[in-house]
Structures are given as C-alpha cells and as structure tokens.
Design an enzyme around this catalytic site. Structure first.
Site, PDB file in Angstrom:
ATOM      1  CD  GLU A  43      -3.089   1.138   0.209  1.00 37.18           C
ATOM      2  OE1 GLU A  43      -3.226  -0.070  -0.459  1.00 37.18           O
ATOM      3  OE2 GLU A  43      -3.910   1.944  -0.055  1.00 37.18           O
ATOM      4  CG  ASP A  44       1.993   2.741   3.335  1.00 30.19           C
ATOM      5  OD1 ASP A  44       0.738   3.261   2.750  1.00 30.19           O
ATOM      6  OD2 ASP A  44       2.056   2.811   4.562  1.00 30.19           O
TER       7      ASP A  44
END
Ligand code: MN
Length: 738
Positions: free
Chosen positions: A78-79
């Site tokens: 996600e990051d």
C-alpha cells in the site's frame, strides 16, 4: 527507541520455534527495509520501525513464520513501490495471500466509518479475510499504532481511537485475546475521554499509595497459605486499568469513592484440581462477597475462556477480586485464537497445516464459532448470522456508508439499499471508480457510485435480476405505478376526445365534482379506469354533464359510430374521417401512437401486427391497453358490437428513437435444399428481423412458410416482400393481416 535489528527478530522467533526459516525472515527484513527506504512515521522514527514492532508483538504471541513475515511486509504494497507479484515471487503464494488480505483491509481504513456501523464493519473484516492470521497481524498493527497515537495530529487521533474502541477492541475480545483487548480499550479510552482517564488515573495512584500495602499483605499471606498446603502457584497482584474502572462506574452509576474492588489477583496453578483447592483456601481465609463467584471452568465462555472468579473482603475492608486458573487457561485467556497457534515442542501447528483442507476447514469453522462468542442472548443469536457472513458482501457508498448485501447482489440492489429513489432512477454504476454494468456482481469492499437520471422508471425485467427483497418489492411497485400512469394517460386522451365530441369542456375540477357519481375516489382512478377499458368515456361524460342528451355510442374510429339512427352518417366536429374517405390523413384529434415502451399501454395485433404507413385503429382491451390493428384487419369484425372499445389513433413516431414494428408474411416455397436459408438470408440482408418461422408441407413439392418479423415501416416491409418475390424458390409472398 532503537529499531529492532535483523538478528534480534530472528532470535525472537527462534526462542519459541527452533525450526524457523531464518533465511525467509532475513529476506523479509531486508526487502521491507529497502521498500520503506527513508519514509518516516509521525513520530519522526524511520517508518520501518513500525512493521518491526508489529512483528515483535506477534512474536510475543508465538506465531508462525508466515505471520511474522506478513507483519514485516504488511505496509509495503500500500505504501511503497512493492507489488504483490514481487512478494509472491520472493516469498511464495501463502505470504502473498496474507499481505494481500492486509492491503485490502488497509484500504478500508481510508473510509470514514460511523460508530453505529461497528458491528457491520467487523463483519466486513471477517468476510474479507479468509485467514485468521490476517486479523492477528491487523490487530498487532492497530495495537502499535495506538501505542504511538500521541504522535499523530490531534484531529486524526479521535477518529482512530473511536475506531479502535468500536471495531478492533471488540474483535480482539471475540477472538479471545483479552490482554490485547484491554490494552486497545485502555489506549482508546485515554484519547476519547482524556479527562475521565486523567482523573481516574490520579485517583488510582492515590488509592494505591494508601492501600498498596494491603495488596502486598494479601499476596504474601496467600502465597504462604498455598505453599503450606503444597500447592505450586504463581500469584500476581494487579491494579485494574482506568478503562475497566470507568466502565464499572458508568454501568453501576457509582462514584470512584464507592468503587472498592480496584485490585485484583491472578493465581496460576498447575491443575484444575488445584484451582478448586485455592478457591477453598481463599474462601476460608477472607469473607467472600456474595454474588461475585463465577465458575468459568465448569462452564467455559464461548470463546474458550476458563477461570474461577471470586471477590473477597481483605484486610482494611478492601475488596479484592481473584482469578484462579491453570497455566493453559491463562494462555488461552491472554492469547485467545493465537494460543491455538502456539508452537508445541517445535512441531508444526494447526495454523501451518493449512495445506490440509479438512483441518483448515475445521480451523475456520472454529474461528467462526469463537468470533460468534457472546455473553448475551442477542450475541448468541448473532452466532447464526455470523455463520452467514460469507454469504454476504459489504460495499461502500462514495461517502463511506457501509451497505451489507447478500452475495450475488448487483449495483441495482445496492441502489435500492441506499434509497428507493436512488434505485428507481438508477441508469448506471461506477464500481471503484470504473463504469460497470448495472448487473455486475458486487465484491466485498467495492465502492459503488450510482448514476441517476430523473424521471426514470426501473425496467420490469429488473425484478427477476435482483437478489434483495427490498429491490424486488420497490421495482414491482414502481412498475405498477408506471403502468398505472400509462393507463391514466391513455384515459385522459380518450376522455379529452369524448368531451370534445360532446362539445363540453373537460377539466380535472369538473371530473372531481363527478367522482361520487362515478364511484371513484380520485381523478386518476377515473382516468386509469377509462384507460384500462373498465369504464366507458360516454359514461364519464354523462356523469360530469348529467343534463347532456345521451351520447350516441361509439368512438370516432368506428365506422358505425356516427350513425344517427337514420341509416346514414352524420359528421361531427372532431370526427376522424380517415376510415370513411380513403386517402384522408388522420385527424389531429386521434390518439398519437408512438410504439412500445412509450407513455401509453400499447400492443400490436397479435396475429400480424401493424406497421407505420398502415392506417390503424385502436381497440381498448381491458388489462391490455390499446391494441393497434391495421384498418383492413379481419379481426376487427369481432368488436363490431362494442363501439365503446374503438379508439381513433394515429402514428406519432419519434425520429430520434427509431423503432421496429411487427408484421407477418406468408409465402410458398419450392422444396429444395437451402430454400429456407435463401428466404431468411434475403430478409436479413434487407434489415428485417425474424421473430418466428412456422412451416407446414401440404405436398412434397411445396412448403408453406409463415414468418413473423419486425420492420421499420410499411415501405420497408413492401421492399422485403418484393425482394422475396424475385427469388426463384418462392412462388408466392404476401403480407398477412390478422
Ligand atoms: Mn501498519
């Protein structure tokens, strides 16, 4: 706080799992460290410290390698630039699946959630994750985020704390992880009710200072008594946490001064037998408080919690709560589900045996049972619902409202679940920002945006395509309303013309005044009844103008209608002459017919249809609306004695919406291979649509063929017929008018 080193992580895992795959742990460490690079947390620490802390929490729970690795990797997809494909190629499909589950859950964090949705949201989590280890990592992730929440900007803190109290703490509780639950609750309480938290903490410290020695006195006393009886026990005194004290104050509406049992002991022994022996000693040493004794050993809670609870009055009249249990019970009380995953003698555990389908299934079943744990009858009932949560999908509105639907639901169901009006006016959908058909099956976590168009009515066909009762009922209702509106529209047209023939004004007010005579309660009822053919226009005219001479029966479309009883026709204003004088154009007073799906209930002659270019007449058929016949249709003879059913109609086509109309042709074909193919090909080549073909063979040489087709108009139909006549295999072609 120093960041955990690579070898420290490996050491932690190896301490409970000597067979750990060190290489795997090392590769995950390096991969996540590189992926997060120079990212920082709100605290200013390197971001990578966070996944390591999450992994550390899970090593306390003694979880398997895959879970630890998933924790280390949990924020990478996600990051950072990391992808699931890359993770699969480096760490295998099992870890990919865990990271994928965590990534999906993380996306949900972006959605704002209302407190009332807590229960639904927990179900959503459970529906999304198919592996309980994903939840364990998520809870550890949340725990670390809560421990460091004070670094987060104040405006975000409250939302995260509320979410923790609403969703994650109860989830930990349902998974039997009491320690985790209490810490999450405590941290959330600190931010949600910071004043109450500060006050209680201060008072607790004062009380501890004043009565702390009581605790140690009891502890020493108890230890001595137990060892004198030969019982091996660990005795640990503890002060209750501010949150549990606050909750008790709230629940019992008592002040802090009235709260007495803020101290507790946990007595951990080797055997169940010892538990009851300890209980006996405690009860003979200090007076017990009635009503506080609970035996969860003989009757465990549904989440497997087992322990004996009792409260006694100790020295100085302090109430002291005791929990007595075995070592195993204590581990289950603390770790819940995770306790079942503990390594035993370095052997594999239930969790790592997912390859074994039946065990995996049993494990999941058991998880569901554990999650369904509850103290109240409501929660027990909830059990049956939870069993069903894999049959549900949970989707979001663009504003973050959570909508629970049965599996198989479509955006149409979704639209009706949001609001009936949204469903009735739905014309399209976007799923996760992309345009999707309204009949797409929704998936968990989908964000659904409904495109609407005012003045739309749902197609009746939707009724059989939706899966929710709410949508089905609403569509049925809306369809009924639309049909009724069509009938009322037709009724109005019929009445306007009838009044015009009678040379009397027609207004809703006049009609309203005559409602009683017509035995109806609303103008619309009269209009719809006339449109449906349940009430004749002549009767309505008579009811509105009772003084009027009895109207001569019949509408303008009926060649006999204008008969004045003298055997010849009398023309009246508004009469359409088209049936009497061939070649006459239809009168403006005729009811405009646009075709199917318009705003009038229209159908075409069942045996042969009617096409634009035909001179037409309408027959009002109760329950069907208007049936349109070509004027030359022999079927019309059947209505000779019912002049009230005849309607004057005219074509009124909308060039912007081209429509096909039904017609029938009959032909005679020579029996030779491919003759039917020639016929159908010719029709298709000339843009005719064949609906049905019927054949019979009166002799070996010829076949009679009847074809129902749709065409644009009479010219189109004639062109097709002349093309067919050109074919050698066809001996005769003609149009059939039923
Ligand atoms: Mn995280």
């Amino acid at each position: 706080m120093g960041m955990m080193r690579q070898y420290e992580l490996v050491d932690r895992v190896r301490s409970y799992n000597p067979n750990t795959d060190e290489d795997l742990l090392n590769r995950a460490y390096v991969y996540a460290m590189r992926a997060h690079g120079t990212q920082k947390r709100a605290s200013g620490d390197p971001f990578f410290a966070h996944p390591l802390e999450v992994a550390a929490i899970l090593t306390d729970l003694k979880l398997d390698d895959a879970t630890i690795v998933a924790a280390v990797l949990h924020d990478t997809v996600e990051d950072t630039a990391a992808t699931l494909e890359e993770i699969e190629s480096m760490f295998g499909p099992e870890i990919r699946r865990l990271v994928d589950g965590l990534t999906k859950i993380k996306k949900l964090d972006l959605v704002s959630k209302k407190a009332a949705q807590g229960e639904n949201f927990r179900k959503l989590l459970l529906a999304i994750v198919d592996d309980v280890r994903v939840l364990l990592v998520k809870l550890a992730d949340r725990l670390h985020n809560m421990r460091t929440l004070h670094f987060v900007p104040p405006e975000k803190r409250l939302r995260i704390a509320e979410e923790t109290a609403e969703i994650y703490a109860p989830l930990a509780g349902r998974m039997g992880m009491q320690e985790l639950r209490e810490e999450l609750e405590e941290l959330a309480f600190r931010h949600i009710k910071s004043e109450a938290h500060a006050t209680i903490t201060k008072r607790l410290e004062e009380v501890t200072e004043r009565e702390g020695q009581v605790i140690s006195a009891i502890e020493i006393d108890l230890k001595e008594k137990l060892s004198a009886r030969g019982i091996h026990a660990e005795v640990a005194g503890r002060r209750k946490r501010p949150y549990s004290i606050w909750r008790k104050m709230e629940r019992k509406s008592v002040s802090f001064e009235q709260l007495s049992d803020i101290f507790g002991f946990r007595v951990i022994v080797d055997t169940i037998d010892d538990c009851y022996r300890v209980l006996g000693i405690v009860h003979t040493t200090w007076p017990m408080v009635p009503g506080r004794y609970k035996d969860y050993i003989s009757t465990p809670k549904q989440n497997d919690y087992r322990s004996i609870h009792t409260t006694v009055v100790g020295p100085g009249h302090s109430r002291v709560e005791l929990q007595i249990r075995t070592d195993t019970m204590d581990r289950i009380a603390e770790y819940g589900i995770a306790a079942h995953a503990h390594y035993k003698d370095g052997r594999t555990t239930e969790l790592t045996q997912f390859a074994d389908e039946s065990r995996a299934y049993q494990w999941l079943r058991r998880t569901v049972d554990l999650l369904a744990e509850g103290d109240s009858p409501e929660e027990f009932l909830e059990h049956t619902k939870l069993e069903l949560f894999h049959d549900q999908v949970f989707c979001f509105t663009p504003k973050g409202r959570l909508i629970a639907l049965p599996r198989g639901a479509t955006p149409i169901d979704f639209a009706y679940a949001v609001h009936t009006d949204v469903g009735n006016t739905a014309v399209g959908a976007k799923i996760n920002g992309r345009i999707a058909p309204l009949l797409t099956e929704l998936q968990n976590g989908d964000e659904v945006e409904i495109t609407r168009a005012e003045g739309q009515a749902p197609p009746a066909a939707w009724e059989s395509l939706v899966v929710t009762g709410k949508a089905r009922a609403a569509i049925r209702r809306a369809t009924r309303t639309a049909v009724r509106r069509q009938y009322a529209g037709l009724g109005r047209q019929i009445l306007e013309r009838a009044f015009s023939r009678a040379e009397r004004p027609f207004t809703d007010d006049k009609l309203k005044a005559a409602l009683k005579r017509l035995a109806r309660t609303a103008v619309d009822d009269v209009l719809a009844a006339v449109g449906r053919g349940e009430m004749f226009s002549g009767d309505v005219v008579k009811a509105v103008y009772p003084d009027l001479e009895p109207e001569k029966r019949g509408g303008a479309g009926d060649p006999k209608a204008a008969s004045n009883g003298k055997g010849w026709f009398e023309l009246r204003k508004g009469d359409n002459l088209k049936f009497k004088l061939p070649g006459e154009t239809p009168g403006a007073n005729a009811i405009p017919i646009r075709g199917l799906g318009g705003d009038l209930p229209v159908r075409f002659a069942p045996d042969g249809g009617a096409v634009p270019g035909d001179r037409i007449v309408g027959i009002l058929t109760p329950g069907e609306g208007v049936t349109i016949y070509p004027i030359q249709s022999p079927s019309l003879a059947a209505f000779d004695n019912e002049p009230d059913r005849w309607l004057d109609v005219r074509w009124d086509l909308d060039d912007k919406v081209p429509q096909r109309f039904p017609a029938r042709i009959a032909l005679n074909s020579i029996n030779e291979p491919g003759s039917l193919a020639q016929i159908t090909t010719t029709i298709a080549e000339h843009d005719g649509n064949i609906d049905a073909v019927a054949m019979n063979r009166p002799n070996p040489d010829f076949t009679n063929v009847t074809i129902d087709l749709t065409v644009w108009d009479l010219k189109h139909l004639s062109a097709i017929i002349s093309e067919l006549r050109e074919k050698r295999v066809i001996s005769r072609v003609e149009r059939v008018v039923g």
